[in-house]
Design an enzyme around this catalytic site. Structure first.
Site, PDB file in Angstrom:
ATOM      1  N   GLY A 250       0.810  -1.209   0.000  1.00 46.13           N
ATOM      2  CA  GLY A 250       0.000   0.000   0.000  1.00 46.13           C
ATOM      3  C   GLY A 250       0.844   1.260   0.000  1.00 46.13           C
ATOM      4  N   ASP A 251       1.940   1.244   0.755  1.00 42.18           N
ATOM      5  CA  ASP A 251       2.848   2.390   0.777  1.00 42.18           C
ATOM      6  C   ASP A 251       3.480   2.593  -0.601  1.00 42.18           C
ATOM      7  OD1 ASP A 251       2.335   2.277   3.542  1.00 42.18           O
ATOM      8  OD2 ASP A 251       4.012   0.892   3.813  1.00 42.18           O
TER       9      ASP A 251
END
Length: 306
Positions: A250-251
């Site tokens: 996600g990052d």
């Protein structure tokens, strides 16, 4: 300039085992130590894709020194505030067919250290990007995200927030440029279970109505959806590949999105680079390199300014 904030960074000890048996001696088949924390992950991917950023937050002890040295080796500029006591935490990530995490607590963050962070943030200028990502350690005020955005409101800074539930909902009034919940977190914010893409779009629009400009919803193997501030909805399936590690995916999506947007100024290209970048990390044991990302692209890298 892009700034990332990680309140409780870590050294991540990532190990693979064939089978995890509680109460027994388990031997690894693969192991590595990486700099951890959601904001730090964003900084590393940005560096891999050619964008400089400054990683902010708090570190302590010899583990904190090791963390900063690792980030510098990955090309990241750091300006962590050193804490007088304790040690930066070590998180253990175990992959034995399914992922198990054991996360440390981290050091006490003093009021003096908090004030020092706000002094650093006062240096941000118009058009700078501030990425706030991750959970809040129990030694910080639970509304620290809200305090930071309120403190910086009106300065023309682009806020990017990747947080869950109340942490995210309470900052929407400050009109963040980008927020990135996943589909499960989005449902939890409104007390519902989201089963279809149309339902996800409906509730993502609610976040826009509450103040967010662009809403990027990640859906793991089902891809992602982007609702832009100009009313366009983009949907994408992820590239095909074997998922080895979901930590940091996600990052990586956030970093890929920012890279695509800064390089092209186009939301669609930013979205598609974000999806590819998130997938590239999921297909590695740690964060993706530029080469990993380019290998998954259907378009030429030049399309995204890479």
């Amino acid at each position: 300039m892009i700034y990332t904030v990680t309140f409780n960074p870590s050294l991540d000890y990532v190990i693979q085992v064939d089978k995890l048996v509680p109460g027994e001696i388990n031997r690894t088949t693969h192991e590595a130590v990486y700099p951890g924390g959601k904001g730090n992950n964003v900084s590393v991917i940005l560096s891999n894709l050619g964008h400089s950023s400054k990683a902010l937050g708090f570190t302590a002890g010899f583990t904190g020194e090791a963390l900063e040295n690792m980030l510098k080796e990955f090309g990241c500029d750091t300006a962590f505030i050193r804490l007088p006591e304790g040690s930066t935490r070590i998180n253990v990530k175990i992959n034995a067919g399914e992922e198990t995490e054991i996360n440390g607590q981290g050091p006490v963050i003093t009021e003096e250290a908090q004030q020092a962070l706000f002094e650093q943030l006062d240096a941000l200028k118009k058009e700078d990007i501030l990425v706030l990502a991750g959970s809040i350690p129990n030694t910080l005020p639970s509304d620290i995200y809200e305090r930071i955005l309120e403190h910086l409101q009106g300065r023309g800074i682009h806020f990017v927030v990747d947080a869950t539930k109340e942490l995210l909902l309470k900052v929407l009034k400050y009109h963040p440029f980008l927020i990135k919940p996943n589909n499960h977190e989005l449902g939890e914010m409104f007390g519902v279970t989201l089963k279809t893409r149309d339902e996800i779009v409906t509730y993502a629009k609610k976040l826009q109505e509450m103040g967010a400009k662009n809403v990027l919803v990640s859906m793991a193997g089902d891809g992602a959806i982007l609702l832009t501030e100009d009313g366009i909805i983009y949907k994408a399936k992820p590239p095909k590949g074997k998922v080895l590690n979901s930590v940091g995916a996600g990052d990586s999506m956030v970093a890929g999105f920012l890279t695509g947007y800064l390089n092209t100024g186009e939301y669609e290209k930013a979205f598609r680079l974000g999806v590819v970048t998130g997938s590239a990390t999921a297909f590695q044991y740690w964060l993706a390199t530029k080469e990993d990302i380019v290998a998954l692209m259907e378009d030429k890298p030049e399309t995204y300014g890479l």
